[in-house]
Design a protein around this motif. Structure first.
Motif, PDB file in Angstrom:
ATOM      1  N   PRO A  54     -21.806   0.225  23.438  1.00  0.00           N
ATOM      2  CA  PRO A  54     -22.138   1.257  24.291  1.00  0.00           C
ATOM      3  C   PRO A  54     -22.825   2.551  23.446  1.00  0.00           C
ATOM      4  O   PRO A  54     -24.054   2.991  23.778  1.00  0.00           O
ATOM      5  N   ALA A  55     -22.348   2.820  22.131  1.00  0.00           N
ATOM      6  CA  ALA A  55     -22.794   3.857  21.384  1.00  0.00           C
ATOM      7  C   ALA A  55     -24.553   3.590  20.871  1.00  0.00           C
ATOM      8  O   ALA A  55     -25.265   4.230  20.811  1.00  0.00           O
ATOM      9  N   ARG A  56     -24.425   2.130  20.499  1.00  0.00           N
ATOM     10  CA  ARG A  56     -25.671   1.506  20.081  1.00  0.00           C
ATOM     11  C   ARG A  56     -26.813   1.598  21.087  1.00  0.00           C
ATOM     12  O   ARG A  56     -27.893   2.068  20.744  1.00  0.00           O
ATOM     13  N   GLN A  57     -26.430   1.175  22.301  1.00  0.00           N
ATOM     14  CA  GLN A  57     -27.426   1.204  23.603  1.00  0.00           C
ATOM     15  C   GLN A  57     -27.632   2.870  23.844  1.00  0.00           C
ATOM     16  O   GLN A  57     -29.050   3.007  23.998  1.00  0.00           O
ATOM     17  N   GLN A  58     -26.867   3.685  23.588  1.00  0.00           N
ATOM     18  CA  GLN A  58     -27.169   4.845  23.995  1.00  0.00           C
ATOM     19  C   GLN A  58     -28.118   5.632  23.019  1.00  0.00           C
ATOM     20  O   GLN A  58     -29.279   6.177  23.286  1.00  0.00           O
ATOM     21  N   VAL A  59     -27.825   5.001  21.877  1.00  0.00           N
ATOM     22  CA  VAL A  59     -28.868   5.632  20.703  1.00  0.00           C
ATOM     23  C   VAL A  59     -30.172   5.032  20.975  1.00  0.00           C
ATOM     24  O   VAL A  59     -31.221   5.657  20.715  1.00  0.00           O
ATOM     25  N   GLN A  62     -31.960   6.592  23.872  1.00  0.00           N
ATOM     26  CA  GLN A  62     -32.183   8.045  23.646  1.00  0.00           C
ATOM     27  C   GLN A  62     -33.166   8.441  22.352  1.00  0.00           C
ATOM     28  O   GLN A  62     -33.640   9.236  22.333  1.00  0.00           O
ATOM     29  N   MET A  63     -33.356   7.626  21.489  1.00  0.00           N
ATOM     30  CA  MET A  63     -34.080   7.933  20.385  1.00  0.00           C
ATOM     31  C   MET A  63     -34.937   6.548  19.864  1.00  0.00           C
ATOM     32  O   MET A  63     -34.870   6.092  18.692  1.00  0.00           O
ATOM     33  N   PRO A  64     -35.709   6.099  20.771  1.00  0.00           N
ATOM     34  CA  PRO A  64     -36.359   4.861  20.677  1.00  0.00           C
ATOM     35  C   PRO A  64     -37.379   4.754  19.306  1.00  0.00           C
ATOM     36  O   PRO A  64     -37.619   3.724  18.836  1.00  0.00           O
ATOM     37  N   GLN A  73     -27.151   7.236  11.678  1.00  0.00           N
ATOM     38  CA  GLN A  73     -26.331   8.187  11.783  1.00  0.00           C
ATOM     39  C   GLN A  73     -25.994   8.647  13.329  1.00  0.00           C
ATOM     40  O   GLN A  73     -24.807   9.058  13.502  1.00  0.00           O
ATOM     41  N   ALA A  74     -26.980   8.727  14.100  1.00  0.00           N
ATOM     42  CA  ALA A  74     -26.666   9.021  15.420  1.00  0.00           C
ATOM     43  C   ALA A  74     -25.569   8.152  16.039  1.00  0.00           C
ATOM     44  O   ALA A  74     -24.640   8.372  16.888  1.00  0.00           O
ATOM     45  N   CYS A  75     -25.403   6.676  15.695  1.00  0.00           N
ATOM     46  CA  CYS A  75     -24.606   5.805  16.236  1.00  0.00           C
ATOM     47  C   CYS A  75     -23.195   6.037  15.555  1.00  0.00           C
ATOM     48  O   CYS A  75     -22.232   5.859  16.342  1.00  0.00           O
ATOM     49  N   GLU A  76     -23.203   6.430  14.420  1.00  0.00           N
ATOM     50  CA  GLU A  76     -21.833   7.055  13.760  1.00  0.00           C
ATOM     51  C   GLU A  76     -21.264   8.020  14.481  1.00  0.00           C
ATOM     52  O   GLU A  76     -19.935   7.926  14.856  1.00  0.00           O
ATOM     53  N   GLN A  77     -22.074   8.730  14.833  1.00  0.00           N
ATOM     54  CA  GLN A  77     -21.629   9.983  15.600  1.00  0.00           C
ATOM     55  C   GLN A  77     -21.179   9.768  16.994  1.00  0.00           C
ATOM     56  O   GLN A  77     -20.161  10.376  17.642  1.00  0.00           O
TER      57      GLN A  77
END
Length: 82
Positions: A54-59, A62-64, A73-77
């Motif tokens: 879910p974090a991967r999909q969100q990133v 939101q940041m294509p 980095q965004a996925c780590e967070q």
């Protein structure tokens, strides 16, 4: 890992457990770079990556246009519960 947590809570009476992520996580790198996979026999790495999916999909949504490094980095967070 689960046995260590159970021992800490039940035997050592640990009252707080903090789960942290870290920068340049190899697991997150693998998650962000993994190709689409066909259904097959599950393994432990894919089970872990499914938890963070879910974090991967969100990133990605939101940041294509971001770079792979920015995605990582965004996925780590995003994979660390708030």
């Amino acid at each position: 890992m689960l046995a260590a947590i159970q021992f800490a809570v039940e035997q050592l009476k640990v009252s707080r457990i903090i789960v942290l992520g870290h920068a340049q996580c190899g697991g997150i790198r693998a998650l962000m770079e993994r190709p689409a996979r066909a259904d097959g026999e599950p393994d432990y790495l894919n089970r872990w990556m499914d938890i963070a999916e879910p974090a991967r999909q969100q990133v990605l949504s939101q940041m294509p246009a971001a770079s792979l490094a920015e995605h990582r980095q965004a996925c780590e967070q995003a994979s660390i519960p708030g």
